[in-house]
Write an enzyme that holds these catalytic residues in place. Structure first.
Site, mmCIF file in Angstrom:
data_model
loop_
_atom_site.group_PDB
_atom_site.id
_atom_site.type_symbol
_atom_site.label_atom_id
_atom_site.label_comp_id
_atom_site.label_asym_id
_atom_site.label_seq_id
_atom_site.Cartn_x
_atom_site.Cartn_y
_atom_site.Cartn_z
ATOM 1 N NE ARG A 121 53.616 46.696 6.402
ATOM 2 C CZ ARG A 121 53.894 47.040 7.653
ATOM 3 N NH1 ARG A 121 55.061 47.582 7.945
ATOM 4 N NH2 ARG A 121 53.025 46.842 8.608
ATOM 5 C CG ASN A 159 57.857 42.962 9.654
ATOM 6 O OD1 ASN A 159 58.504 43.017 10.691
ATOM 7 N ND2 ASN A 159 56.771 43.697 9.454
ATOM 8 C CD GLU A 160 53.886 42.890 12.165
ATOM 9 O OE1 GLU A 160 53.266 43.428 11.244
ATOM 10 O OE2 GLU A 160 53.983 43.380 13.290
ATOM 11 C CD GLU A 314 57.742 45.748 14.634
ATOM 12 O OE1 GLU A 314 56.657 46.365 14.601
ATOM 13 O OE2 GLU A 314 58.231 45.191 13.636
ATOM 14 C CD GLU A 362 54.471 52.036 9.515
ATOM 15 O OE1 GLU A 362 55.679 51.849 9.730
ATOM 16 O OE2 GLU A 362 53.584 51.174 9.700
ATOM 17 C CG HIS A 365 54.208 54.176 14.243
ATOM 18 N ND1 HIS A 365 54.890 53.888 15.395
ATOM 19 C CD2 HIS A 365 53.250 53.237 14.120
ATOM 20 C CE1 HIS A 365 54.359 52.800 15.931
ATOM 21 N NE2 HIS A 365 53.356 52.394 15.190
#
Ligand code: GAL
Length: 689
Positions: A121, A159-160, A314, A362, A365
């Site tokens: 990503r 995102n971020e 988050e 992930e 996670h």
């Protein structure tokens, strides 16, 4: 640097007054029959918000310009029918594989000159026109289709942000940015100090992003590239925000900052561009220090948000597969951590992620729904959190004016301090911006003080005590603000290696710390950095303090001595000083005090500055935060310790319905959220029994 814009936040508000509870929801990873089960489980747990679409670009736009929104229509309808609100993301953090094929030039290039491709990503060159066009297009399509959807709570752009690019598009954009900043090559050469090592530029075309070179790179070049990259990503954010706003969508626009061990954004400036500041915060440790880390994240983000409110977008649910952040969270910790963020102004507790995936990078996670399913201890923990958040719903209202948390102490925080320290060709290898600022905040947390963070060039007049733990480079505006703070009667405390250089990383000559020498009343001729593990002992009152990493030869030039070095080469020399100027006092420590010593020094400074803890005399590991609300103030008591405590004061615990006037016991690892009846009456927190 950008000043703090406490009042610059536009009027768009969250489309709900409830605390948001939920998290990232990736229904595209699951068969559709699971979606209805998801909504049923969300309702069971009290979840009311799902962040959707963060990584959905390949599904939403399977080939360039061809869109498929059918599945997202059904997801939003299913959530809406279940009463779950939606934080809708633009998927631009993860361009699909077709994008690489169509626009190979829009791939990021690392500092070694390697071009990256899809497969993970965050693989894009943020300055590439094709990427920016594609982002505007998909954001526009989403906003036009869902801008007035009844489930929509907020827009989550990207995102971020944080992918740096060193390729040709970045080079061209960097040169444009530098021309705006410096005007001429002569000025750039002067500011970059290119007389050193024959680096003088005679053509703009020769100016590149920092790429691998033979030996040490130019630090001012590196710092400017960080400044540029943050501005460039902010431009990309603004473009999406404006496309969304142009559709008339009433939902607020946010992007989730990452509060990490790396930092590529200048958050004060970014925050001023957002309707709502939000953050992703992953604890970096287990044990009590995890609690101080949560508090750090909450205080920092509330401050970026001009005093709040803000949103925790988050946090890890039960476990994380992030290297260095694999801490398991017990259910009680999930509640206490969430309350810690809420107490500090978050409008909710969102998690990564709703359902733990069964495969992919992930898979390990955790999720609110773990691999074991909802019949699990951890899911029951989230049900409990849902009940707690419901019980404290009235806290969500904001006061008519002023910040959500009143703090008399502020810690100066700025990304440029971090970037400057990261240039790494400094007199000690152990200078660490993030760790130093975090240590200052930790010590204040341990002593029970409410803390804000401030930009160095912000108005400091609200604070009694301002700490500058690490700002190696200081610009004129920051120096003026610090000076005004002291002459206005405030206290200022400065750590070593602060203000030694200007904002171009040019050392200020004549003795350190050049920019603050007169204010602190000291002059340092010689630096004595310490070796790994080496410590210095300081005589302080009738006791001692311990320092590490750094020491230096301090000459007094108006200041008085508070502590002296004992033993070693600096035996008897001033180590900690104070200098009264006007009505205020400027304090200086010439070494980095270790934890206990820092607590002692700061305790003394707070007393001198007239700063009191939220509640005097709290037992260790009991955290008390006071959040202001629309109708009352609320006292959050978070008992991280292994023993029960008794809270006594004029208040009503919203989580149990009990009164605290005659004493209310808060269990080990438990919590209480008290509506305060009499704002002035004192509170007591003591061991129970
Ligand atoms: C965050 C990111 C999420 C997820 C999470 C856990 O930084 O926004 O998408 O990757 O970390 O690793």
């Amino acid at each position: 640097m950008t000043a703090q814009h406490a009042s610059a936040r536009p009027a768009r508000r969250l489309g709900t007054d409830r605390f948001l509870f939920g998290g990232d929801y990736n229904p595209e990873q699951w068969p559709e029959e699971v979606w209805a089960q998801d909504v049923a489980l969300m309702r069971r747990a009290g979840v009311n918000a799902a962040t959707v679409g963060v990584f959905s670009w390949a599904l939403l736009e399977p080939s360039e310009g061809t869109y498929d929104f059918g599945w997202l229509d059904r997801v939003l309808a299913t959530l809406h029918e279940g009463g779950i609100g939606v934080v809708l993301a633009t998927p631009t953090a993860s361009p699909p594989p077709w994008f690489t094929r169509a626009h190979p030039d829009a791939m990021p290039v690392d500092a070694d000159g390697r071009s990256l491709v899809h497969g993970s990503r965050d693989t894009y060159a943020v300055s590439a026109p094709a990427y920016r066009d594609a982002c505007r297009a998909i954001a526009g399509e989403l906003a036009a289709r869902y801008g007035d959807h009844p489930a929509l709570i907020a827009w989550h752009v990207h995102n971020e942000y944080g992918t740096l690019d060193h390729g040709e598009h970045a080079a061209a954009a960097f040169r444009r940015w530098l021309r705006r900043r410096y005007g001429t090559l002569e000025e750039l050469n002067r500011r970059w100090y290119t007389a050193f090592w024959s680096q003088g530029y005679s053509s703009w075309e020769d100016v590149l992003p920092p790429r691998r070179t033979q030996y040490l790179a130019n630090p001012t070049h590196a710092l400017d590239f960080k400044r540029f990259s943050s501005d460039e990503m902010l431009d990309a954010l603004r473009e999406q925000r404006d496309v969304i706003r142009a559709t008339g969508s009433p939902a607020p626009v946010t992007t989730n900052f990452m509060l990490p061990s790396w930092n590529h954004l200048e958050q004060w400036g970014w925050s001023a561009e957002l309707d709502l500041v939000s953050v992703d915060h992953y604890l970096d440790t287990t044990g009590p220090d995890g609690e101080t880390h949560a508090a750090y994240g909450g205080d920092l983000t509330r401050s970026w948000a001009g005093g709040g409110p803000w949103l925790l977008m988050e946090q890890s649910s039960t476990s994380s597969s992030l290297p260095g952040r694999r801490a398991h969270k017990e259910p009680d910790r999930v509640v206490r951590n969430s309350l810690s963020y809420v107490a500090r102004g978050s409008q909710g507790a969102l998690f990564f992620q709703w359902r733990a995936p069964l495969a992919g990078s992930e898979a390990w996670h955790g999720g609110i729904v773990p691999h074991a399913g909802a019949e699990s201890r951890s899911f029951r923990g989230f049900e409990q959190l849902g009940r707690v958040l419901e019980s404290i719903a009235e806290v969500a209202g904001a006061p008519a004016d002023g910040p959500l948390v009143l703090a008399d102490v502020a810690v100066v925080w700025h990304a440029e301090g971090w970037w400057a320290t990261d240039t790494h060709q400094l007199p000690s290898d152990d200078l660490d911006y993030s760790a130093t600022v975090r240590a200052a905040h930790r010590a204040l947390w341990q002593e029970g003080f409410a803390v804000d963070f401030v930009a160095p060039d912000a108005d400091l007049s609200r604070y009694r005590l301002v700490l500058v733990p690490s700002m190696f480079a200081l610009g004129d505006a920051a120096v003026e603000r610090l000076r005004a703070h002291v002459s206005g009667g405030g206290h200022l405390a400065v750590w070593p290696f602060t203000g030694y250089a200007d904002e171009h990383l040019h050392v200020v000559p004549g003795g350190y710390p050049g920019r603050l020498r007169d204010l602190l009343g000291v002059r340092v001729e010689e630096l004595h950095p310490l070796g790994a593990g080496e410590q210095v002992v300081l005589e302080y009152g009738d006791g001692e303090l311990t320092g590490t990493v750094w020491s230096e030869v301090v000459d007094l030039d108006g200041a008085e001595v508070v502590a002296r070095y004992r033993g070693g080469e600096l035996d008897g020399a001033p180590a900690v000083t104070r200098c009264a100027t006007g009505r205020g006092v400027a304090h200086y420590a010439s070494t980095f005090l270790v934890e206990d010593s820092l607590r002692r020094w700061l305790r003394g400074l707070c007393a001198q500055a007239g700063v009191s803890p939220v509640v005097e005399g709290c037992p260790p590991l009991v955290e008390v935060v006071r959040r202001r609300g629309a109708r009352a103030d609320y006292l959050f008591v978070l008992n991280h310790s292994a023993a029960a405590v008794r809270v006594t004061g004029p208040g009503h615990d919203l989580t149990t319905g009990s009164e605290a006037d005659a004493g209310l016991d808060v269990a080990a690892r438990g919590w209480a959220v008290l509506r305060i009846r009499d704002g002035a009456a004192p509170w007591r927190v003591a061991p129970a029994g």
